[in-house]
Scaffold this active site. Structure first.
Site, short mmCIF file in Angstrom:
data_model
loop_
_atom_site.label_atom_id
_atom_site.label_comp_id
_atom_site.label_asym_id
_atom_site.label_seq_id
_atom_site.Cartn_x
_atom_site.Cartn_y
_atom_site.Cartn_z
N TYR A 163 -28.22 -20.81 -21.78
CA TYR A 163 -26.99 -21.60 -21.82
C TYR A 163 -26.95 -22.31 -23.16
O TYR A 163 -27.97 -22.46 -23.84
CB TYR A 163 -26.92 -22.61 -20.67
CG TYR A 163 -28.20 -23.34 -20.39
CD1 TYR A 163 -28.58 -24.45 -21.14
CD2 TYR A 163 -29.05 -22.93 -19.36
CE1 TYR A 163 -29.75 -25.13 -20.89
CE2 TYR A 163 -30.24 -23.60 -19.11
CZ TYR A 163 -30.59 -24.69 -19.87
OH TYR A 163 -31.76 -25.35 -19.62
N HIS A 210 -32.35 -22.47 -25.16
CA HIS A 210 -31.17 -22.29 -25.99
C HIS A 210 -31.41 -21.22 -27.05
O HIS A 210 -32.53 -21.00 -27.50
CB HIS A 210 -30.80 -23.60 -26.69
CG HIS A 210 -30.71 -24.76 -25.75
ND1 HIS A 210 -29.95 -24.74 -24.62
CD2 HIS A 210 -31.29 -25.98 -25.79
CE1 HIS A 210 -30.06 -25.90 -23.99
NE2 HIS A 210 -30.87 -26.67 -24.69
#
Length: 232
Positions: A163, A210
């Site tokens: 994400y 990430h």
């Protein structure tokens, strides 16, 4: 959220509960040729140390700070003005009565946290420790749509990482509400390690879930195309 055991019905219930508590109104739809809203997006990278960017950051109409990034004691490098504080439950901090609390919900439990933050303070304990209450102006709370977060992950990041980081989502949000975007305190060192200007972190901490390298490449491209001004 879609995979949560309680599913769609609990999500809708929580959203209804939240918008009975905070204002449900459109904001920043005032784009016009004569307007030039300058936004300072302030990350937490250690490259802010001795930068002397403080006055330039405070010159922005909006100053968006991410997670816990403090100003006290660091004013010379990061400024003192905060108009928007971007948080999720694990990064929540107290803020003054004039600051907008911009909330990212990554899962249903995050919405539950927000729903109880200004009322019962009955917060579920998860893997990450979270506060049972914070100081913030409930009338200035803004909840970023999960659809926008999905748009950033799919369209901007092409699904790199599990994400997007809060920093990258804040950057894209700023591009939607500001006419000029200045970016400070983003980026890792050459080995891909991250450290904050306000604390000492073990030097082997990387970008986690990430797609940090991909996010950084997009930021640099935006700078090259003169869509943002990047200060490192």
């Amino acid at each position: 959220m879609q995979r949560a055991p309680s599913g769609w019905e609990e999500y809708k219930k929580l959203v209804n509960e939240i918008f009975q508590m905070i204002p449900d109104k459109e904001m920043y739809r005032d784009a016009a040729l004569e307007r030039c809203r300058v936004c300072s997006v302030v990350g937490n990278s250690g490259n802010l140390i001795n930068s002397h960017y403080g006055p330039m950051i405070d010159d922005g109409d909006f100053v968006l700070r991410i997670n816990r990034g403090p100003t006290k004691g660091f004013e010379q490098d990061v400024g003192s003005k905060t108009t928007h504080r971007i948080i999720y439950p694990a990064s929540a901090v107290d803020m003054d009565n004039s600051t907008h609390m911009v909330f990212f919900a990554f899962k249903t439990a995050d919405l539950k946290w927000l729903a109880h933050m200004f009322t019962s303070h009955n917060v579920e304990r998860g893997k990450m420790p979270v506060k049972s209450g914070i100081k913030a102006n409930v009338n200035l709370v803004m909840v970023v749509s999960p659809s926008f977060m999905k748009y950033v992950h799919h369209q901007w990041l092409q699904k790199h990482g599990r994400y997007p980081s809060t920093g990258f989502m804040t950057l894209i949000m700023a591009l939607h509400i500001c006419d000029k975007v200045r970016v400070y305190g983003f980026g890792a060192d050459r080995q891909g390690y991250w450290h904050h200007y306000f604390e000492k972190i073990l030097p082997k901490q990387k970008t986690g879930h990430h797609g940090g390298n991909f996010e950084n490449a997009i930021l640099k491209e935006l700078h090259q195309r003169k869509k943002v001004e990047l200060y490192v």
